[in-house]
Design a protein around this motif. Structure first.
Motif, PDB file in Angstrom:
ATOM      1  N   LEU A 145       0.832  -1.195   0.000  1.00 54.12           N
ATOM      2  CA  LEU A 145       0.000   0.000   0.000  1.00 54.12           C
ATOM      3  C   LEU A 145       0.872   1.252   0.000  1.00 54.12           C
ATOM      4  CD1 LEU A 145      -2.691  -0.976   2.678  1.00 54.12           C
ATOM      5  CD2 LEU A 145      -2.841  -1.210   0.181  1.00 54.12           C
ATOM      6  N   VAL A 146       0.525   2.211  -0.841  1.00 53.29           N
ATOM      7  CA  VAL A 146       1.205   3.517  -0.881  1.00 53.29           C
ATOM      8  C   VAL A 146       0.131   4.594  -0.930  1.00 53.29           C
ATOM      9  CG1 VAL A 146       3.306   2.688  -2.004  1.00 53.29           C
ATOM     10  CG2 VAL A 146       1.359   3.420  -3.407  1.00 53.29           C
ATOM     11  N   ASN A 147       0.478   5.783  -0.473  1.00 55.28           N
ATOM     12  CA  ASN A 147      -0.528   6.850  -0.465  1.00 55.28           C
ATOM     13  C   ASN A 147      -0.763   7.423  -1.851  1.00 55.28           C
ATOM     14  OD1 ASN A 147       2.157   8.019  -0.184  1.00 55.28           O
ATOM     15  ND2 ASN A 147       1.115   9.976   0.038  1.00 55.28           N
ATOM     16  N   ASN A 148       0.247   7.357  -2.706  1.00 55.54           N
ATOM     17  CA  ASN A 148       0.109   7.812  -4.091  1.00 55.54           C
ATOM     18  C   ASN A 148       0.990   6.988  -5.000  1.00 55.54           C
ATOM     19  OD1 ASN A 148      -0.480  10.703  -2.628  1.00 55.54           O
ATOM     20  ND2 ASN A 148      -1.523  10.545  -4.588  1.00 55.54           N
ATOM     21  N   LEU A 149       0.484   6.644  -6.158  1.00 55.12           N
ATOM     22  CA  LEU A 149       1.276   5.920  -7.138  1.00 55.12           C
ATOM     23  C   LEU A 149       2.205   6.889  -7.876  1.00 55.12           C
ATOM     24  CD1 LEU A 149      -1.565   3.689  -8.635  1.00 55.12           C
ATOM     25  CD2 LEU A 149       0.206   2.978  -7.012  1.00 55.12           C
ATOM     26  N   ASN A 150       3.328   6.373  -8.327  1.00 52.97           N
ATOM     27  CA  ASN A 150       4.282   7.165  -9.117  1.00 52.97           C
ATOM     28  C   ASN A 150       4.676   8.462  -8.424  1.00 52.97           C
ATOM     29  OD1 ASN A 150       4.145   5.268 -11.301  1.00 52.97           O
ATOM     30  ND2 ASN A 150       2.171   6.169 -11.853  1.00 52.97           N
ATOM     31  N   ASN A 151       5.006   8.353  -7.146  1.00 53.00           N
ATOM     32  CA  ASN A 151       5.399   9.527  -6.388  1.00 53.00           C
ATOM     33  C   ASN A 151       6.471   9.130  -5.379  1.00 53.00           C
ATOM     34  OD1 ASN A 151       5.113  12.206  -4.931  1.00 53.00           O
ATOM     35  ND2 ASN A 151       3.466  12.394  -6.432  1.00 53.00           N
ATOM     36  N   VAL A 152       6.578   9.891  -4.294  1.00 50.51           N
ATOM     37  CA  VAL A 152       7.639   9.649  -3.317  1.00 50.51           C
ATOM     38  C   VAL A 152       7.590   8.214  -2.790  1.00 50.51           C
ATOM     39  CG1 VAL A 152       8.652  10.372  -1.134  1.00 50.51           C
ATOM     40  CG2 VAL A 152       7.583  12.076  -2.622  1.00 50.51           C
ATOM     41  N   ALA A 153       6.403   7.731  -2.479  1.00 53.41           N
ATOM     42  CA  ALA A 153       6.253   6.409  -1.874  1.00 53.41           C
ATOM     43  C   ALA A 153       6.814   5.300  -2.761  1.00 53.41           C
ATOM     44  CB  ALA A 153       4.776   6.138  -1.575  1.00 53.41           C
ATOM     45  N   THR A 154       6.377   5.283  -4.004  1.00 58.81           N
ATOM     46  CA  THR A 154       6.826   4.213  -4.902  1.00 58.81           C
ATOM     47  C   THR A 154       8.301   4.370  -5.247  1.00 58.81           C
ATOM     48  OG1 THR A 154       5.861   5.545  -6.702  1.00 58.81           O
ATOM     49  CG2 THR A 154       4.566   3.686  -5.876  1.00 58.81           C
ATOM     50  N   LEU A 155       8.757   5.611  -5.427  1.00 61.26           N
ATOM     51  CA  LEU A 155      10.165   5.839  -5.736  1.00 61.26           C
ATOM     52  C   LEU A 155      11.065   5.341  -4.604  1.00 61.26           C
ATOM     53  CD1 LEU A 155      12.281   7.087  -7.665  1.00 61.26           C
ATOM     54  CD2 LEU A 155      11.964   9.254  -6.439  1.00 61.26           C
TER      55      LEU A 155
END
Length: 329
Positions: A149-159
């Motif tokens: 789970l991430v709060n936003n895709l293709n952003n800080v979390a996934t990076l």
């Protein structure tokens, strides 16, 4: 307590702002003082998230730092980067909080944005991958075939997560990312909707204390150690049209940034006033750092990581996005 924070909260930023400003003149009256004489605009609206990152904005207001510069700052609560960019473009906001990944992605798409002050930088254990206490997952390598789970895709979390997967010999294709608001991640994991979550404060502390979640990995290590997270942005046109107003904002926010970076008690006292974080939680959560100037070399690290992991199609020279430093009063 913090249940109403939106999923995009940290995607936007997690930070406390400071400027590239020539902060050295912040203790002396500026030429823009005395009721705002010299400022092109004396009242501005500034977008901020109800999270720890922009704490310096509220400290500067309460301490009278903006007033000393002849400036009236009206904080406006935003829900995330997707809303903030159109708001500064339309003039609904003069300045807004942003995260650097979103900013550089927008610049690569032709958006005319200037970074005007720094805000927040990651520290140890401020962005962690977590799993339920009884999870069989023991290492990042065990995430192969799992849902995160991430709060936003293709952003800080996934990076940030991808950098940890790389160390473990995995790629993005080995896992499944699913978007979920931070406040909902704990229950989602407990109900089996996912196997791990990328999460930040105050939710790290909340899930540890309430559910016994354990840390799988600190995602701000290695390539992402001390990663710059969030800052303040304005449009290029706004920065050119209101240079003295911008400089006044930069000086005041820099002064507040320096204060909160040297005295955690100032942060703890302010958080309950504009977030859902209570005083007890504010006293125990793990925080990153609050830089007092925008450093192009440090921010270039974010853009270079984005290029390496395919978030940008071509390189970005971060120096070209940074607004000129505030002049000493």
């Amino acid at each position: 307590m913090t249940r109403k924070l939106r999923c995009s909260a940290i995607a936007l930023g997690v930070a406390v702002a400071l400027t590239l400003a020539g902060c050295g003149g912040s203790d002396e009256p500026s030429s823009a003082s005395a009721g705002g004489s010299g400022l092109e605009k004396t009242t501005i609206k500034v977008g901020a998230l109800p999270i720890p990152d922009p704490v310096a904005l509220y400290v500067a207001n309460e301490k009278g730092y903006f007033k000393e510069e002849g400036l009236t700052v009206q904080p406006v609560t935003i829900t995330g980067g997707a809303a903030a960019l159109p708001q500064i473009e339309s003039g609904a906001l003069d300045i807004s909080q942003t995260n650097y990944v979103s900013t550089f992605a927008a610049v690569s798409q032709g958006k005319k944005i200037k970074l005007v002050a720094d805000m927040y930088q990651a520290g140890p254990n401020t962005f962690n991958l977590m799993v339920p206490k009884d999870s069989p997952i023991q290492t990042v390598a065990d995430l192969k075939g799992k849902t995160i789970l991430v709060n936003n895709l293709n952003n800080v979390a996934t990076l940030a997560t991808l950098t940890q997967l790389k160390v473990a010999g995995l790629t993005e294709d080995d896992v499944k990312f699913v978007e979920k608001p931070f406040p909902d991640m704990g229950n989602a994991l407990l109900s089996g909707q996912a196997d791990a979550c990328w999460i930040t404060e105050p939710f790290i502390t909340a899930n540890q204390s309430q559910h016994g979640f354990r840390k799988l990995a600190d995602t701000m290590t290695g390539q992402t150690a001390d990663l710059p997270i969030a800052g303040w942005m304005a449009t290029e046109d706004w920065a050119q049209k209101y240079p003295k107003t911008l400089a006044a904002f930069q000086r005041a926010i820099a002064k507040a940034q320096q204060l909160v970076s040297s005295d955690r008690k100032e942060i703890e006292a302010m958080l309950p006033k504009y977030t859902k974080i209570d005083a007890k939680t504010a006293s125990v959560i793990t925080l990153g750092t609050f830089p007092s100037e925008l450093n192009a070399n440090r921010l270039q690290k974010v853009a270079d990581l984005m290029l390496e992991y395919g978030y940008l199609k071509s390189p970005i020279d971060v120096k070209s996005i940074i607004a000129a430093p505030a002049a000493n009063g």
